[in-house]
Design a protein around this motif. Sequence first.
Motif, short mmCIF file in Angstrom:
data_model
loop_
_atom_site.label_atom_id
_atom_site.label_comp_id
_atom_site.label_asym_id
_atom_site.label_seq_id
_atom_site.Cartn_x
_atom_site.Cartn_y
_atom_site.Cartn_z
N UNK A 75 0.83 -1.20 0.00
CA UNK A 75 0.00 0.00 0.00
C UNK A 75 0.86 1.26 0.00
N UNK A 76 0.57 2.17 -0.93
CA UNK A 76 1.27 3.45 -0.92
C UNK A 76 0.61 4.43 0.05
N UNK A 77 -0.69 4.27 0.27
CA UNK A 77 -1.40 5.13 1.20
C UNK A 77 -1.11 4.76 2.65
N UNK A 128 1.95 2.88 4.09
CA UNK A 128 3.20 2.19 3.73
C UNK A 128 3.71 1.19 4.75
N UNK A 129 3.17 1.17 5.98
CA UNK A 129 3.58 0.13 6.93
C UNK A 129 2.51 -0.96 7.06
N UNK A 130 1.48 -0.87 6.25
CA UNK A 130 0.38 -1.84 6.31
C UNK A 130 0.85 -3.22 5.86
N UNK A 131 0.53 -4.24 6.62
CA UNK A 131 0.89 -5.62 6.25
C UNK A 131 -0.08 -6.58 6.93
N UNK A 132 -0.09 -7.80 6.47
CA UNK A 132 -1.00 -8.81 7.00
C UNK A 132 -0.27 -9.71 8.00
N UNK A 133 -0.87 -9.86 9.15
CA UNK A 133 -0.31 -10.72 10.20
C UNK A 133 -1.23 -11.91 10.40
N UNK A 134 -0.72 -13.09 10.17
CA UNK A 134 -1.48 -14.32 10.43
C UNK A 134 -1.26 -14.74 11.87
N UNK A 135 -2.35 -14.98 12.57
CA UNK A 135 -2.26 -15.35 13.98
C UNK A 135 -1.61 -16.72 14.14
N UNK A 136 -0.74 -16.84 15.12
CA UNK A 136 -0.11 -18.13 15.40
C UNK A 136 -1.06 -19.09 16.10
N UNK A 182 -4.92 -7.24 9.11
CA UNK A 182 -4.07 -6.35 8.34
C UNK A 182 -3.99 -5.03 9.09
N UNK A 183 -2.78 -4.61 9.41
CA UNK A 183 -2.62 -3.41 10.25
C UNK A 183 -1.30 -2.73 9.94
N UNK A 184 -1.10 -1.49 10.42
CA UNK A 184 0.14 -0.75 10.12
C UNK A 184 1.19 -0.82 11.22
N UNK A 185 0.98 -1.60 12.27
CA UNK A 185 1.89 -1.61 13.42
C UNK A 185 3.22 -2.27 13.06
N UNK A 186 4.31 -1.68 13.52
CA UNK A 186 5.64 -2.22 13.21
C UNK A 186 6.23 -2.98 14.40
N UNK A 187 5.45 -3.12 15.47
CA UNK A 187 5.91 -3.92 16.60
C UNK A 187 5.96 -5.40 16.24
N UNK A 188 6.56 -6.19 17.11
CA UNK A 188 6.74 -7.61 16.80
C UNK A 188 5.74 -8.48 17.53
N UNK A 189 5.40 -9.59 16.90
CA UNK A 189 4.53 -10.60 17.49
C UNK A 189 5.43 -11.54 18.29
N UNK A 190 5.36 -11.47 19.60
CA UNK A 190 6.25 -12.25 20.45
C UNK A 190 5.81 -13.69 20.62
N UNK A 191 4.78 -14.11 19.90
CA UNK A 191 4.42 -15.53 19.91
C UNK A 191 5.29 -16.31 18.93
N UNK A 192 6.08 -15.61 18.13
CA UNK A 192 6.92 -16.27 17.13
C UNK A 192 8.32 -15.66 17.16
N UNK A 193 9.27 -16.44 16.69
CA UNK A 193 10.66 -15.97 16.54
C UNK A 193 11.21 -15.33 17.82
N UNK A 238 -6.13 2.03 8.93
CA UNK A 238 -6.57 0.76 8.35
C UNK A 238 -6.76 0.91 6.84
N UNK A 239 -6.85 -0.21 6.12
CA UNK A 239 -7.20 -0.14 4.70
C UNK A 239 -8.53 0.58 4.52
#
Length: 666
Positions: free
Chosen positions: A279-281, A283-291, A571-582, A660-661
């Motif tokens: 997304x250009x509108x 730019x930090x938007x991405x999809x996070x699949x729940x663990x 799908x959200x713009x947050x750049x924090x990490x999901x601590x359930x993985x890695x 949000x989108x």
Amino acid sequence: MPVSERSGLPRRFYGLIRWSGAYAPLLGLFVLILFIEGLSRMGLTLWQADRVMDTPIGATILLHGLRVDTIVASLAVAVPLLLLPLLGHRHTWTLWKRFTMVWALAMLLVILFMELATPTFIAQYDVRPNRLFVEYLKYPNEVFATLWHGFRIPLIVGLVLCTGLAALCGSLFRPWLAESRAPRYGRTLLAWPFVVLAVFMGIRSTTDHRPANPAMFALTSDALVNSLILNSTWSVAYAVYNLRNEIQADERYVALDSPEAMLDEVRSAPWLANHHFSSTDRPTLHTQEATRQRKKPLNLVIVLEESLGATYVKSLGGQADTPQLERLKQGGWWFENLYATGTRSVRGIEAVISGYLPTPARSVVKLSLAQNHFFTLAGLLQAHDYDTGFIYGGEAHFDNMRSFFTGNGFEHIVDQADYDDPVFTGSWGVSDEDLFNRTHRELKALNKQDKPFFRLVFSSSNHSPFQYPDGRIQLHGTPKNTPANAVRYADYALGQFIEQARESDYWDNTVFLIVADHDDRVWGNELVPIKNFHIPGLILGADIKPRRIQTLASQIDMAPTLLSLIGLDSTHPMIGRDLTRNTDVPGRAMMQFYDYFAWMDSDHNVTILRPDQAPLAGHYDPASGETRYTDAPPAPADVTRARAHAQLPLWLYRQQKYGLPEKAGL
């Protein structure tokens, strides 16, 4: 009769008045300001002598301070000086005398008030009055109640002293009104350009291309000592100036080449590197699949605990004031290295609720462009058919929370006016008992609906003046209304609530996060007192198993982690990490403290950005709570990374790209 004979004051003083002519009140005001500010700084320096003498400028602090006082004194006389050619003529002599008398008394009253308010402010915030002094003026009821219940004696003494000293200063200027002889107008005009030049030079205080600012006097690694060099009037005035111009706050750390450079740096984090950003509108938007994949996403409750820092948690190196929290941690995810992003509640709110990075500007909770269409967990969950709401014991308008929440996905707001027959009401609202009793009733009712729910619950009992009901806790010394006792009460009320929740039907389908907004008092003899950013965090409920999270983490990591635990693909713009993985990936923490931004990596190496100054490098020792700075500059890569994270959020805010989108938030 000549003034010198009528007054009884030294003839030399009035000889000086006669010599300075129409400039006499301006000269008198200038000298009095230097005297008052210098005397105040001397007293504050003696009070904080240990801190001052631990720095390399101990012997010269008064000399540096004189330079700052000259700036303020020059500013104080600038306005009447510019009007002097219009009012200094013999036909307007009476008007000039009266105007300068009123102006001088007004300036002196402001300066006296600010300096008399300084010791109490330092005792609370470990720094001179700053932007907080101004921001809280919008909430007079809460501020006055806090002052009256927590600082009554200093308040009364300060007002009496301020009135008395202002009257004393007024008596020094009174003979000026009796000066009947107007000086020669030609001589006044002849001197005027030279006096204007001198005042202009006093205001700039430097021959550099930019005038003096507080950053020029940040000469030590102790923020309090740096603030003692200033005076409180200039400190607050400059803070007001920055509030009006904070839209350019990101440039204070030297802007990167382009937004693309900032985005590339931020999105290169290990937990984001494999995500697709299309997304250009947004730019930090991405999809996070729940663990945690679930048939139906769980409910979510976030309990934001006011001022509950690691300072009060024994297992985190603090005092043993939270026995209930220590007990509860045995049944959930316990964060051992979690750090707040700032020192105010709104910083904690923006980090935990929006996953938003801290900036040198005000929190987005207060900024105009974030009052609608700004990302929050509530907005995301509302788009997934959650019932969303905020429960608070005080007045929700405080810190602009009601506006921010209602405009960004929170459907229901509960605040002080919604409580019937509360157990206890203090300066900041009803007690935490009342808050949690209301929360428990609401969650039980919501659980009966065929709809998931999200609630943000914000406590307030652990807030100055630390008022709470009697008979609940064993007091930690006297008096009753201390931070340690307020924490014990808050911990007691929290424990009662969780026990109620465990016995309720909603426990098995609800995830709870208990996290502090910030520590009680973030202060110390460091530019960024990292020790006081350490906070507790606990996730429990539903099927959460006991676990110790030792990874270095930030408040901005809480929301992505919760989304996985409740089983929601999003799908959200947050750049924090999901601590359930890695979890083996090293962590980091970001902290904003007044004008300073700190980045700390998993090895506790610290990069500190300073406005108008070179970045600092240091190493934080968790055992001692101290940061030792090095003479060598930080590595360029560390500076680039820190600047990108400090500046990107403000760019996203200004461009309204943190949301949000467009379609249904999905």
